[in-house]
Design a protein around this motif. Structure first.
Motif, PDB file in Angstrom:
ATOM      1  N   ALA A 268      -7.036  21.164  -1.347  1.00  0.00           N
ATOM      2  CA  ALA A 268      -7.951  20.427  -0.480  1.00  0.00           C
ATOM      3  C   ALA A 268      -8.099  21.093   0.877  1.00  0.00           C
ATOM      4  O   ALA A 268      -9.183  21.078   1.475  1.00  0.00           O
ATOM      5  CB  ALA A 268      -7.447  18.995  -0.320  1.00  0.00           C
ATOM      6  N   THR A 269      -7.032  21.667   1.397  1.00  0.00           N
ATOM      7  CA  THR A 269      -7.057  22.272   2.724  1.00  0.00           C
ATOM      8  C   THR A 269      -6.567  23.720   2.642  1.00  0.00           C
ATOM      9  O   THR A 269      -5.984  24.152   1.636  1.00  0.00           O
ATOM     10  CB  THR A 269      -6.155  21.511   3.699  1.00  0.00           C
ATOM     11  N   GLY A 270      -6.781  24.440   3.733  1.00  0.00           N
ATOM     12  CA  GLY A 270      -6.286  25.807   3.794  1.00  0.00           C
ATOM     13  C   GLY A 270      -4.778  25.878   3.682  1.00  0.00           C
ATOM     14  O   GLY A 270      -4.226  26.748   2.998  1.00  0.00           O
ATOM     15  N   TRP A 271      -4.088  24.938   4.370  1.00  0.00           N
ATOM     16  CA  TRP A 271      -2.625  24.960   4.295  1.00  0.00           C
ATOM     17  C   TRP A 271      -2.139  24.603   2.897  1.00  0.00           C
ATOM     18  O   TRP A 271      -1.125  25.132   2.437  1.00  0.00           O
ATOM     19  CB  TRP A 271      -2.035  24.036   5.334  1.00  0.00           C
ATOM     20  N   ASP A 272      -2.853  23.716   2.206  1.00  0.00           N
ATOM     21  CA  ASP A 272      -2.494  23.413   0.811  1.00  0.00           C
ATOM     22  C   ASP A 272      -2.561  24.680  -0.036  1.00  0.00           C
ATOM     23  O   ASP A 272      -1.705  24.915  -0.899  1.00  0.00           O
ATOM     24  CB  ASP A 272      -3.447  22.364   0.233  1.00  0.00           C
ATOM     25  N   ILE A 426      -5.207  37.484   7.847  1.00  0.00           N
ATOM     26  CA  ILE A 426      -3.867  37.467   8.421  1.00  0.00           C
ATOM     27  C   ILE A 426      -3.220  36.140   8.042  1.00  0.00           C
ATOM     28  O   ILE A 426      -3.910  35.150   7.791  1.00  0.00           O
ATOM     29  CB  ILE A 426      -3.918  37.630   9.961  1.00  0.00           C
ATOM     30  N   ALA A 427      -1.904  36.107   7.966  1.00  0.00           N
ATOM     31  CA  ALA A 427      -1.205  34.860   7.666  1.00  0.00           C
ATOM     32  C   ALA A 427      -1.494  33.833   8.759  1.00  0.00           C
ATOM     33  O   ALA A 427      -1.579  34.173   9.949  1.00  0.00           O
ATOM     34  CB  ALA A 427       0.294  35.105   7.576  1.00  0.00           C
ATOM     35  N   PRO A 428      -1.669  32.562   8.388  1.00  0.00           N
ATOM     36  CA  PRO A 428      -2.005  31.537   9.384  1.00  0.00           C
ATOM     37  C   PRO A 428      -1.005  31.469  10.538  1.00  0.00           C
ATOM     38  O   PRO A 428      -1.392  31.283  11.699  1.00  0.00           O
ATOM     39  CB  PRO A 428      -2.004  30.244   8.576  1.00  0.00           C
ATOM     40  N   ARG A 443      -1.672  24.697  10.653  1.00  0.00           N
ATOM     41  CA  ARG A 443      -2.460  24.099   9.578  1.00  0.00           C
ATOM     42  C   ARG A 443      -3.957  24.159   9.891  1.00  0.00           C
ATOM     43  O   ARG A 443      -4.766  24.502   9.030  1.00  0.00           O
ATOM     44  CB  ARG A 443      -2.033  22.650   9.351  1.00  0.00           C
ATOM     45  N   ALA A 444      -4.314  23.823  11.112  1.00  0.00           N
ATOM     46  CA  ALA A 444      -5.724  23.876  11.496  1.00  0.00           C
ATOM     47  C   ALA A 444      -6.245  25.313  11.454  1.00  0.00           C
ATOM     48  O   ALA A 444      -7.394  25.564  11.058  1.00  0.00           O
ATOM     49  CB  ALA A 444      -5.912  23.279  12.891  1.00  0.00           C
ATOM     50  N   THR A 445      -5.399  26.249  11.853  1.00  0.00           N
ATOM     51  CA  THR A 445      -5.794  27.656  11.816  1.00  0.00           C
ATOM     52  C   THR A 445      -6.041  28.100  10.377  1.00  0.00           C
ATOM     53  O   THR A 445      -6.981  28.861  10.107  1.00  0.00           O
ATOM     54  CB  THR A 445      -4.707  28.530  12.464  1.00  0.00           C
ATOM     55  N   ASP A 447      -7.211  26.317   7.989  1.00  0.00           N
ATOM     56  CA  ASP A 447      -8.544  25.826   7.621  1.00  0.00           C
ATOM     57  C   ASP A 447      -9.629  26.710   8.232  1.00  0.00           C
ATOM     58  O   ASP A 447     -10.628  27.035   7.572  1.00  0.00           O
ATOM     59  CB  ASP A 447      -8.731  24.383   8.090  1.00  0.00           C
ATOM     60  N   GLN A 448      -9.447  27.109   9.483  1.00  0.00           N
ATOM     61  CA  GLN A 448     -10.442  27.943  10.148  1.00  0.00           C
ATOM     62  C   GLN A 448     -10.618  29.294   9.458  1.00  0.00           C
ATOM     63  O   GLN A 448     -11.710  29.857   9.453  1.00  0.00           O
ATOM     64  CB  GLN A 448     -10.052  28.165  11.612  1.00  0.00           C
ATOM     65  N   LEU A 449      -9.558  29.831   8.890  1.00  0.00           N
ATOM     66  CA  LEU A 449      -9.606  31.144   8.252  1.00  0.00           C
ATOM     67  C   LEU A 449     -10.379  31.148   6.933  1.00  0.00           C
ATOM     68  O   LEU A 449     -10.716  32.218   6.417  1.00  0.00           O
ATOM     69  CB  LEU A 449      -8.173  31.655   8.006  1.00  0.00           C
ATOM     70  N   ARG A 450     -10.634  29.983   6.380  1.00  0.00           N
ATOM     71  CA  ARG A 450     -11.389  29.846   5.119  1.00  0.00           C
ATOM     72  C   ARG A 450     -10.790  30.751   4.035  1.00  0.00           C
ATOM     73  O   ARG A 450     -11.437  31.637   3.500  1.00  0.00           O
ATOM     74  CB  ARG A 450     -12.863  30.144   5.325  1.00  0.00           C
ATOM     75  N   LEU A 451      -9.567  30.462   3.705  1.00  0.00           N
ATOM     76  CA  LEU A 451      -8.798  31.312   2.793  1.00  0.00           C
ATOM     77  C   LEU A 451      -8.593  30.711   1.412  1.00  0.00           C
ATOM     78  O   LEU A 451      -7.973  31.329   0.548  1.00  0.00           O
ATOM     79  CB  LEU A 451      -7.438  31.644   3.426  1.00  0.00           C
ATOM     80  N   ARG A 452      -9.121  29.481   1.169  1.00  0.00           N
ATOM     81  CA  ARG A 452      -8.935  28.837  -0.133  1.00  0.00           C
ATOM     82  C   ARG A 452      -9.723  29.575  -1.224  1.00  0.00           C
ATOM     83  O   ARG A 452     -10.686  30.296  -0.926  1.00  0.00           O
ATOM     84  CB  ARG A 452      -9.417  27.383  -0.077  1.00  0.00           C
ATOM     85  N   PRO A 453      -9.340  29.401  -2.491  1.00  0.00           N
ATOM     86  CA  PRO A 453     -10.097  30.057  -3.569  1.00  0.00           C
ATOM     87  C   PRO A 453     -11.588  29.744  -3.509  1.00  0.00           C
ATOM     88  O   PRO A 453     -12.431  30.647  -3.653  1.00  0.00           O
ATOM     89  CB  PRO A 453      -9.445  29.497  -4.835  1.00  0.00           C
TER      90      PRO A 453
END
Length: 472
Positions: A268-272, A426-428, A443-445, A447-453
């Motif tokens: 659901a989120t980038g950190w997830d 880069i790693a969050p 965690r917010a960073t 999400d900003q990086l848009r790194l999810r599949p």
């Protein structure tokens, strides 16, 4: 202790139907090119003792289902040394291989160049190197089986110059023979086991396992196109494997991406996404390779003194088709790992075998040892190997995609992702630190990086998210 097998015994261990090549005609001056006293007598005694007239026996025969040219050294004939007439036979063997498009297998046991022929013997190394290069350029595989001992020019040409090197346990291997090393040299450094640990040998194979191992390797390495692909580029000047293949009449189907083995649900989120990719229970490269291939064989090391156990490289059989693979195992990748992957991709390219890469690393190793070992140059070399490959490269992100250390293994326009993976510039945590944000902003960073599949697909970085594997 020298390998007790004769040249013909070694051949008989790997093939049941050997056809010897005609011996090239060649005349030698009395006592050889430098008139070494009693050299003719030494040769005559060696011939009487071994039944051979030179230090190599060359011919062809089936190894399993694969016809191959076989070169076998007779150590009992002047220590398996290389002279002018040896060079004649080796040249004829490689010429025969190219004419009939056969792989070359060298069963090596040699002490090096023949001193009784002086520099004329030493220059045979140039001759052998040229023949090996011509065979390589023809897109034909070369496999060395290193017996005991293998030293000097025989190791530095037919041995270390082969595409795949198999070595018998406990064999003496090295450019320097036992009588010309420094007196305080560590004898272990000149053994099969040390050469494997340093990435100079691909596999240590017991004599009883050699026939089957060699049979599997030849089946894999002879599984590509019968003719090497030409170089080509697309309209923008970029190498294009598919365009090359279609234009030359050789269309190589890309390796299909493996199915996902881990979680099916998208984060659901980038950190997830980061949390799922870093889960210790997530399937790693070995599980993917085992599920993908019916059988596989590994290459080892970068041939520059390094090996990275976190980078698995080799060739596998899938539905009767050979596919090369380079797979990260979730650890920081060492310079040796990048060089090994580049070596694998270039070998696959020469043999016209498609490539699969599995991406999974938090990033390139960044300690002082990695910098001294040339991390930047090794990553650059892998980027170059992927960019110039004429064969199709398929990539699957199966876990962490940490910056350039992961991107080096990714195929442009043919990278896929699993649901439990992420790819980031880069790693969050590091991004937050560089931006002078507190740990609470990680965690917010992410999400900003848009790194999810799903983000990677939306951004055009990935072609798609692979579905989960069907239940067994």
């Amino acid at each position: 202790m020298a390998d007790p097998l004769t040249a013909r015994d070694a051949i008989a261990r790997v093939t049941s139907a050997f056809t010897e090549l005609p011996v090239p005609e060649g005349m030698s001056a009395p006592d050889g090119p430098i008139a070494w006293q009693r050299y003719d007598e030494q040769r005559a005694r060696a011939a009487k003792r071994t039944g051979e007239h030179e230090s190599v026996v060359c011919g062809s025969g089936p190894v399993g289902a694969t016809e191959a040219v076989l070169i076998s050294f007779e150590f009992g004939f002047l220590g398996g040394s290389l002279g002018e007439r040896t060079g004649d036979r080796l040249e004829a063997a490689h010429t025969h291989a190219r004419e009939r498009r056969l792989p070359v297998v060298s069963l090596i046991a040699t002490g090096g160049s023949r001193m009784q022929e002086g520099m004329r013997a030493l220059t045979q190394l140039q001759r052998v190197a040229r023949q090996s290069a011509l065979t390589r350029a023809a897109g034909l595989a070369q496999v060395a089986v290193v017996r005991d001992p293998t030293t000097g020019g025989g190791w530095a040409t037919l041995g270390a110059g082969a595409d795949v090197i198999l070595a018998l346990p406990g064999a003496q291997i090295g450019f320097a023979g036992s009588r010309v090393r420094p007196p305080d040299a560590d004898p272990y450094a000149y053994t099969t086991e040390a050469q494997w640990a340093a990435g100079h040998v691909d596999a240590v194979v017991r004599q009883e396992e050699l026939p089957r191992t060699l049979e599997r390797w030849l089946r894999l390495l002879a599984g590509g196109s019968s003719t090497p692909l030409p170089a080509a580029a697309d309209a923008a000047g970029r190498p294009s494997a598919a365009a090359d293949a279609a234009e030359s009449g050789h269309f190589l189907r890309p390796a299909p991406p493996p199915r996902a083995l881990g979680r099916a649900g998208l984060p659901a989120t980038g950190w997830d996404a980061v949390f799922q990719a870093r889960s210790p229970g997530r399937p790693h490269a070995a599980a993917y390779l085992d599920a993908y291939f019916e059988t596989r064989e590994s290459i080892n090391g970068d041939r520059c003194g390094g090996a990275d156990r976190g980078m698995l490289c080799g060739f596998g059989l899938r539905e009767g088709r050979t596919i090369a693979y380079a797979a990260q195992c979730g650890t920081p990748t060492l310079p040796a790992g990048y060089r090994t992957a580049a070596r694998l991709i270039r070998l696959a390219d020469r043999l016209s075998v498609p490539v699969l890469t599995l991406i999974d690393t938090p990033g390139a190793a960044n300690d002082a040892d990695a910098e001294r070992a040339g991390a930047g140059a090794a990553i650059a070399d892998l980027f170059g190997a992927v960019a110039t490959a004429r064969v199709p490269v398929t990539s699957l992100l199966i876990g962490e995609g940490g910056s350039g250390g992961a991107l080096a293994l990714a195929a442009p326009h043919n990278t896929w992702v699993t649901p439990d993976s992420y790819f980031s510039v880069i790693a969050p945590e590091l991004a937050a630190a560089i931006l002078k944000r507190g740990p609470e902003a990680t965690r917010a960073t992410a999400d900003q990086l848009r790194l999810r599949p799903q983000d990677l697909v939306d951004l055009g970085i990935a072609r798609g998210i692979v579905p989960p594997a069907a239940p067994a």
